[in-house]
Design an enzyme around this catalytic site. Structure first.
Site, PDB file in Angstrom:
ATOM      1  N   ASP A  37       0.840  -1.194   0.000  1.00  0.00           N
ATOM      2  CA  ASP A  37       0.000   0.000   0.000  1.00  0.00           C
ATOM      3  C   ASP A  37       0.881   1.252   0.000  1.00  0.00           C
ATOM      4  O   ASP A  37       2.048   1.206   0.404  1.00  0.00           O
ATOM      5  CB  ASP A  37      -0.876   0.050   1.266  1.00  0.00           C
ATOM      6  CG  ASP A  37      -1.868  -1.084   1.313  1.00  0.00           C
ATOM      7  OD1 ASP A  37      -2.180  -1.654   0.245  1.00  0.00           O
ATOM      8  OD2 ASP A  37      -2.329  -1.402   2.434  1.00  0.00           O
TER       9      ASP A  37
HETATM   10  N1  URA Z   1      -1.291  -5.891   3.904  1.00  0.00           N
HETATM   11  C1  URA Z   1      -1.739  -4.620   3.955  1.00  0.00           C
HETATM   12  O1  URA Z   1      -2.756  -4.335   4.603  1.00  0.00           O
HETATM   13  N2  URA Z   1      -1.044  -3.680   3.293  1.00  0.00           N
HETATM   14  C2  URA Z   1       0.078  -3.926   2.605  1.00  0.00           C
HETATM   15  O2  URA Z   1       0.669  -3.014   2.043  1.00  0.00           O
HETATM   16  C3  URA Z   1       0.532  -5.253   2.567  1.00  0.00           C
HETATM   17  C4  URA Z   1      -0.178  -6.213   3.225  1.00  0.00           C
END
Ligand code: URA
Length: 260
Positions: A102
């Site tokens: 993310d």
């Molecule tokens: N899980 C999440 O919530 N975000 C990420 O970036 C990776 C795994």
């Protein structure tokens, strides 16, 4: 080296795709159309063309990147900086990111031009584990931990349960008691408004890659993630000497470790 391997490793396409290109007559070796994917060529001397353009052999590349928060895991983005913007001086033709983090997640991201390597890491049946370090607002009791370990429903409707995960709590308590141990800005700015807010940090290891999976799993047990960092994929751990925003090539042994 086989002609199809040469083309796949030169970012022309996947092994399957380049075989199609060869069979349909789009590839020449030393000026002659070749339709046999398994033919042996010498990558140092033979001149290979794909649709009349000379193919430059790049070979397989594998990068470890320390992703900072604030950039998007994508090739291009109209608004935000992407992970590829950190590879200024490097040719990234045919290179892609393995999975996604993310925008606000930091940590270990792999980039490669090797489709088979990506497939082995990402395919759900391969069960490659990814470990994340988190700070969250909330607390985790034994029942919560059991749920995370056994599998938990993280979506609405009929979304299937998550696969069993591993959870290890690192620190927990009221924010006002732990604040001297917390150096992460995000949590400091959010939790400082509520000193009696319980906070928890720990490690969650999952073997799937659903969208926002870690945040959604922790949310399902009442924890709101304010900091997330991927620290390992398979047996490969993020090299902490690598500053945020920088990258380096994986060593031969690290490439193997990923798939452990
Ligand atoms: N899980 C999440 O919530 N975000 C990420 O970036 C990776 C795994």
């Amino acid at each position: 080296m086989r002609l199809d391997k040469f083309l796949a490793e030169s970012a022309i396409g996947s092994r399957k795709k380049v075989r199609e290109y060869i069979k349909e007559g789009s590839v020449k070796v030393n000026g002659e159309v070749i339709t046999e994917p398994a033919i042996e060529i010498n990558e140092n001397f033979d001149v290979v063309e794909y649709i009349n353009e000379i193919v430059v052999y790049t070979g397989k590349v594998y990068y470890m990147f320390h992703k900072p928060a604030g950039c998007i895991t994508a090739k291009t983005d109209a608004v935000n900086k992407t992970v590829f913007d950190f590879f200024d001086n490097t040719s990234m033709k045919g290179v892609f990111h393995v999975g996604r983090l993310d925008k606000d997640t930091e940590g270990l991201l792999l980039l490669t031009n090797d489709g088979e390597f990506e497939h082995k890491i990402m395919h759900p049946k391969k069960h490659v584990e990814k470990t994340y370090f988190f700070w969250a607002l909330g607390s985790l009791d034994e029942a919560d931990k059991n749920q995370l370990e056994q599998g938990i429903c993280i979506g609405q409707d009929k979304e299937i349960m998550t696969k069993p995960a591993k959870i290890e709590v690192d620190k927990f308590g009221m924010y006002k008691e732990l604040k001297h141990k917390i150096t992460i800005d995000n949590i400091t700015s959010i939790a400082s408004m509520h000193p009696n807010q319980p906070v928890v940090s720990g490690y969650l290891t999952i073997s799937e890659g659903r969208k926002h999976q870690v945040k959604r799993m922790l949310k399902a047990v009442g924890c709101y993630v304010v900091y997330l960092k991927r620290i390992s994929i398979g047996g490969l751990t993020l090299d902490e000497t690598l500053e945020k925003g920088s990258h380096r090539h994986l060593t031969e042994s690290e490439i193997l470790k990923v798939l452990e």
